[in-house]
Design an enzyme around this catalytic site. Structure first.
Site, PDB file in Angstrom:
ATOM      1  N   CYS A  22      14.743   1.750  -8.966  1.00  0.00           N
ATOM      2  CA  CYS A  22      16.126   1.702  -9.426  1.00  0.00           C
ATOM      3  C   CYS A  22      16.150   1.208 -10.870  1.00  0.00           C
ATOM      4  O   CYS A  22      15.660   0.129 -11.149  1.00  0.00           O
ATOM      5  CB  CYS A  22      16.883   0.730  -8.538  1.00  0.00           C
ATOM      6  SG  CYS A  22      18.590   1.156  -8.358  1.00  0.00           S
ATOM      7  N   GLN A  71      -4.007  -2.600  -5.533  1.00  0.00           N
ATOM      8  CA  GLN A  71      -3.673  -2.210  -4.158  1.00  0.00           C
ATOM      9  C   GLN A  71      -4.888  -2.001  -3.268  1.00  0.00           C
ATOM     10  O   GLN A  71      -4.752  -1.911  -2.048  1.00  0.00           O
ATOM     11  CB  GLN A  71      -2.828  -0.919  -4.162  1.00  0.00           C
ATOM     12  CG  GLN A  71      -1.418  -1.118  -4.672  1.00  0.00           C
ATOM     13  CD  GLN A  71      -0.534  -1.962  -3.750  1.00  0.00           C
ATOM     14  OE1 GLN A  71      -0.865  -2.223  -2.600  1.00  0.00           O
ATOM     15  NE2 GLN A  71       0.595  -2.401  -4.273  1.00  0.00           N
ATOM     16  N   SER A 111      -4.755  -8.731  -7.943  1.00  0.00           N
ATOM     17  CA  SER A 111      -3.641  -9.672  -7.846  1.00  0.00           C
ATOM     18  C   SER A 111      -3.667 -10.350  -6.482  1.00  0.00           C
ATOM     19  O   SER A 111      -3.762  -9.667  -5.452  1.00  0.00           O
ATOM     20  CB  SER A 111      -2.343  -8.887  -8.025  1.00  0.00           C
ATOM     21  OG  SER A 111      -1.246  -9.746  -7.897  1.00  0.00           O
TER      22      SER A 111
HETATM   23  N1  PLP Z   1      -0.730  -2.550 -10.234  1.00  0.00           N
HETATM   24  C1  PLP Z   1      -0.377  -2.089  -9.027  1.00  0.00           C
HETATM   25  C2  PLP Z   1      -1.002  -0.837  -8.514  1.00  0.00           C
HETATM   26  C3  PLP Z   1       0.573  -2.759  -8.262  1.00  0.00           C
HETATM   27  O1  PLP Z   1       0.927  -2.269  -7.078  1.00  0.00           O
HETATM   28  C4  PLP Z   1       1.152  -3.942  -8.785  1.00  0.00           C
HETATM   29  C5  PLP Z   1       2.213  -4.667  -8.035  1.00  0.00           C
HETATM   30  O2  PLP Z   1       3.055  -4.069  -7.400  1.00  0.00           O
HETATM   31  C6  PLP Z   1       0.740  -4.395 -10.044  1.00  0.00           C
HETATM   32  C7  PLP Z   1      -0.204  -3.685 -10.743  1.00  0.00           C
HETATM   33  C8  PLP Z   1       1.304  -5.643 -10.669  1.00  0.00           C
HETATM   34  O3  PLP Z   1       0.740  -6.787 -10.090  1.00  0.00           O
HETATM   35  P1  PLP Z   1       1.476  -8.197 -10.214  1.00  0.00           P
HETATM   36  O4  PLP Z   1       2.630  -8.162  -9.275  1.00  0.00           O
HETATM   37  O5  PLP Z   1       0.446  -9.217  -9.776  1.00  0.00           O
HETATM   38  O6  PLP Z   1       1.846  -8.390 -11.635  1.00  0.00           O
END
Ligand code: PLP
Length: 383
Positions: free
Chosen positions: A320, A174, A194
């Site tokens: 959910c 994030q 990501s």
């Molecule tokens: N870590 C955090 C803090 C995230 O907000 C997210 C996705 O919402 C992820 C990991 C997972 O990433 P990805 O959607 O690329 O698998």
């Protein structure tokens, strides 16, 4: 209003990806001309991502996204450790990609300490220091929280980890592209990111692995990615992530100021127009794009549906699961009651958010809250 869930693809990213979906479709491991064009594109993306993180290109490994990077970092370090009963330190507010990985390790015999957070959603580095045991092999603490945006004191924790010679991983999914992320300043050995959170494509991410770190790979196969992550490279995705990283680096300051001004205007507007609302987390120590609010006597799920019907996408602080709405583990960890947690909403802005989006939300949200409260027996009972 839901950019922490995902972001739209930047037009520049789409343009950069297109040739690798059509004419330049080579396999980056092939030695012929087609393959070499693909390999050059992957190498360029590695440099673009490395630059954003202040890392060396050889320390960047491409993956399928944040979830895989988190799993690979945590399983990789713990399983490569020679400790009989390895111990991991993390927090109670991590994303499930980390929390469920830690829980799986517990089932396999590792022990895990979940460091608590205060009402601001920020951990105390001294708690991390106190949690260290002789068998601690990894500290994994997220950079910024996805629900409330709280930014963790990674620099201080990095110093502690280094003093005690313990690997330090951060889930920076994030924070990358929203605030500066410098692996040297933060003192991390491993970092997950990501592409789809920074206007890149979905299903591609990266891991920063400090040179010399010893990890067991998650997958077994060919010799791709310096034997760290086998599988034919997702060349268009990787090119997209590279371009997204380059754009993020170029616009980081302007993004930070611009999006924070819009977020603050939105939050102020809501606080002025709606009664009985509180801000979750520390307003001074959070991502510039994130705002998490609790509205007394409002069910978050109903709120999200009502806003959606009016064309505005946002999310609740609750996940959910199997039909029942469990209060968010993050909001519970910062001390909210289940009712307060269920009454929470996350609004998260992005690079393409506009003043018109804020105006539209401010024109819609107060009436939605009012309608939901009008049918709430608890609101009625308040008199
Ligand atoms: N870590 C955090 C803090 C995230 O907000 C997210 C996705 O919402 C992820 C990991 C997972 O990433 P990805 O959607 O690329 O698998």
């Amino acid at each position: 209003m839901d950019n922490n869930a995902t972001t739209p693809l930047a037009p520049e990213v789409f343009e950069a990806m297109k040739p690798y979906l059509v004419e330049d479709y080579g396999n980056a491991s092939s030695i012929h001309w087609f393959g070499q064009r693909a390999k050059n594109a992957v190498d360029k993306a590695r440099q673009q991502v490395a630059k954003l993180l202040n890392a060396r290109p050889s320390e960047v490994i491409f993956t399928s996204g944040g979830t895989e990077s988190d799993n690979a970092a945590i399983f990789g370090i713990v399983q490569a450790s020679r400790v009989a009963n390895p111990h991991l330190i993390t927090t109670g507010i991590e994303h499930h990609a980390v929390l469920n990985t830690a829980q799986e390790l517990e089932k396999r015999g590792a022990s895990v300490t979940y460091v608590p957070v205060g009402s601001a959603g920020v951990i105390d580095p001294e708690e991390v220091r106190r949690s260290i045991r002789p068998e601690t092999v990894l500290i994994s603490i997220m950079h910024a929280n996805n629900e409330i945006g709280a930014i963790q004191p990674l620099e201080e924790i990095g110093i502690i980890a280094r003093e005690r010679d313990i690997y330090f991983h951060t889930d920076a999914v994030q924070s990358v592209g929203k605030i500066p992320v410098d692996v040297e300043k933060l003192g991390v050995d491993l970092l997950s990111l990501s592409a789809h959170k920074l206007n890149g494509p979905k299903g591609v991410g990266a891991m920063y692995i400090r040179r010399g770190s010893i990890l067991r790979p998650l997958l077994y196969g060919g010799h791709h990615e310096r034997d760290r992550r086998p599988g034919t490279e997702n060349v268009p995705g990787i090119v997209g992530l590279g371009m997204a990283a380059e754009l993020a680096a170029a616009h980081l300051q302007e993004y930070g100021h611009g999006v924070a001004a819009l977020r603050d205007r939105l939050e102020q507007g809501i606080l002025e127009k709606v009664s009985a609302v509180s801000v979750n987390g520390d307003p001074a120590r959070r991502l510039p794009n994130t705002c998490n609010l609790s509205f007394d006597c409002v069910e978050g799920e109903g709120f999200v549906i009502a806003m959606d019907l009016r064309g505005i996408a946002c999310s609740t602080g609750a996940a959910c699961s199997s039909g029942s709405v469990e209060p968010s583990h993050v909001l519970s960890a910062i001390g909210l009651t289940p009712a307060q947690a269920r009454a929470s909403i996350r609004l998260s802005l992005g690079r393409y958010s506009t003043a018109e989006d804020i105006d539209a939300t401010l024109a819609t949200l107060p009436a939605v809250v009012e309608r939901l409260r009008a049918v709430s027996p608890r609101w009625g009972a308040r008199g």
